[in-house]
Design a protein around this motif. Sequence first.
Motif, PDB file in Angstrom:
ATOM      1  N   ALA A  30       0.789  -1.221   0.000  1.00 22.94           N
ATOM      2  CA  ALA A  30       0.000   0.000   0.000  1.00 22.94           C
ATOM      3  C   ALA A  30       0.828   1.281   0.000  1.00 22.94           C
ATOM      4  O   ALA A  30       0.272   2.381  -0.056  1.00 22.94           O
ATOM      5  N   GLY A  31       2.148   1.166   0.087  1.00 21.53           N
ATOM      6  CA  GLY A  31       2.987   2.360   0.036  1.00 21.53           C
ATOM      7  C   GLY A  31       2.977   2.983  -1.346  1.00 21.53           C
ATOM      8  O   GLY A  31       2.631   2.338  -2.340  1.00 21.53           O
ATOM      9  N   GLU A  32       3.360   4.256  -1.431  1.00 15.92           N
ATOM     10  CA  GLU A  32       3.318   4.967  -2.708  1.00 15.92           C
ATOM     11  C   GLU A  32       4.160   4.270  -3.767  1.00 15.92           C
ATOM     12  O   GLU A  32       3.737   4.120  -4.920  1.00 15.92           O
ATOM     13  N   ARG A  33       5.354   3.838  -3.391  1.00 15.05           N
ATOM     14  CA  ARG A  33       6.238   3.168  -4.344  1.00 15.05           C
ATOM     15  C   ARG A  33       5.662   1.828  -4.786  1.00 15.05           C
ATOM     16  O   ARG A  33       5.697   1.477  -5.974  1.00 15.05           O
ATOM     17  N   GLU A  34       5.122   1.082  -3.819  1.00 10.67           N
ATOM     18  CA  GLU A  34       4.541  -0.218  -4.153  1.00 10.67           C
ATOM     19  C   GLU A  34       3.324  -0.068  -5.061  1.00 10.67           C
ATOM     20  O   GLU A  34       3.134  -0.841  -6.011  1.00 10.67           O
ATOM     21  N   LEU A  35       2.490   0.929  -4.777  1.00 10.06           N
ATOM     22  CA  LEU A  35       1.327   1.169  -5.625  1.00 10.06           C
ATOM     23  C   LEU A  35       1.749   1.552  -7.041  1.00 10.06           C
ATOM     24  O   LEU A  35       1.124   1.126  -8.020  1.00 10.06           O
ATOM     25  N   GLU A  36       2.797   2.352  -7.142  1.00  7.76           N
ATOM     26  CA  GLU A  36       3.268   2.776  -8.459  1.00  7.76           C
ATOM     27  C   GLU A  36       3.732   1.576  -9.280  1.00  7.76           C
ATOM     28  O   GLU A  36       3.338   1.411 -10.445  1.00  7.76           O
TER      29      GLU A  36
END
Length: 268
Positions: free
Chosen positions: A215-221
């Motif tokens: 759910a982190g920004e990098r993971e979502l990207e």
Amino acid sequence: MGVLNVTPDSFSDAARYLDADRAVEHALAMEAAGADLIDVGGESSRPMGASEVPIEVELARVAPVLARLGKRLGVPISIDTRRAEVARVALESGAAIINDITALEHDCEMAPLAARTRCAVVLMHMRGGLANHIEFARYRDVVREVLEYLRARARFAAAAGVARSRIIVDPGLGFAKTAQHNLKLLAALPDLCALGYPVLVGASRKSFVAAIAGAGERELEFGTAAANALAVAAGASIVRVHDAGAAVAVVRMAAAMAGRARPLGCDA
């Protein structure tokens, strides 16, 4: 397709672009980053807790943005709405596409409007309403049922006078779908493309991506990028995204590897 949510409660960018000036700036930035389409919406359809807003509120959110974008934006505008009156205002402001999450079912005036104005339409699969569609995520065969629904709605649109070349279908990832349903539909994209219409896929930052990739920004990207790359390689014509800059490189590379010079497949 770059997402421009002009709402206070969207799941990804709530209230960030509620101000018309900021919304216009963001749309122009997405165009500069390489977005081929801008999708403007004034009513949230997030999976949990979305509620209907009065049509006056929806119009008040989108009309000022559409009026300004119609004069400045160089790429087609899509209006994300279930309501014919909102769509009419958008089309008069220069929009070229109606993106209807109810596949022209909510408002009986939507199909005649689309036919009369000769705009393109996106027909999405969903069950239930804005506030409760996740409760309807029950299928015997999600791929078969989604295919049958979209085939039927495309035939309905064509019978209403919408040109076949202007019909786009969307499996509705996250709308009355569990994570496993979404994955099955992504795997079955070649079957969906075989219906003969351009296919739109909206996986960007959705909860199933967060559940799998993080759910982190990098993971979502990166999770979104993986879904978009596989969707384009499988035949999707349009990917609906929040981060247009990141998506452009993904789409170009996936299309090239799949031997597709350019994935966009409608003449909006």
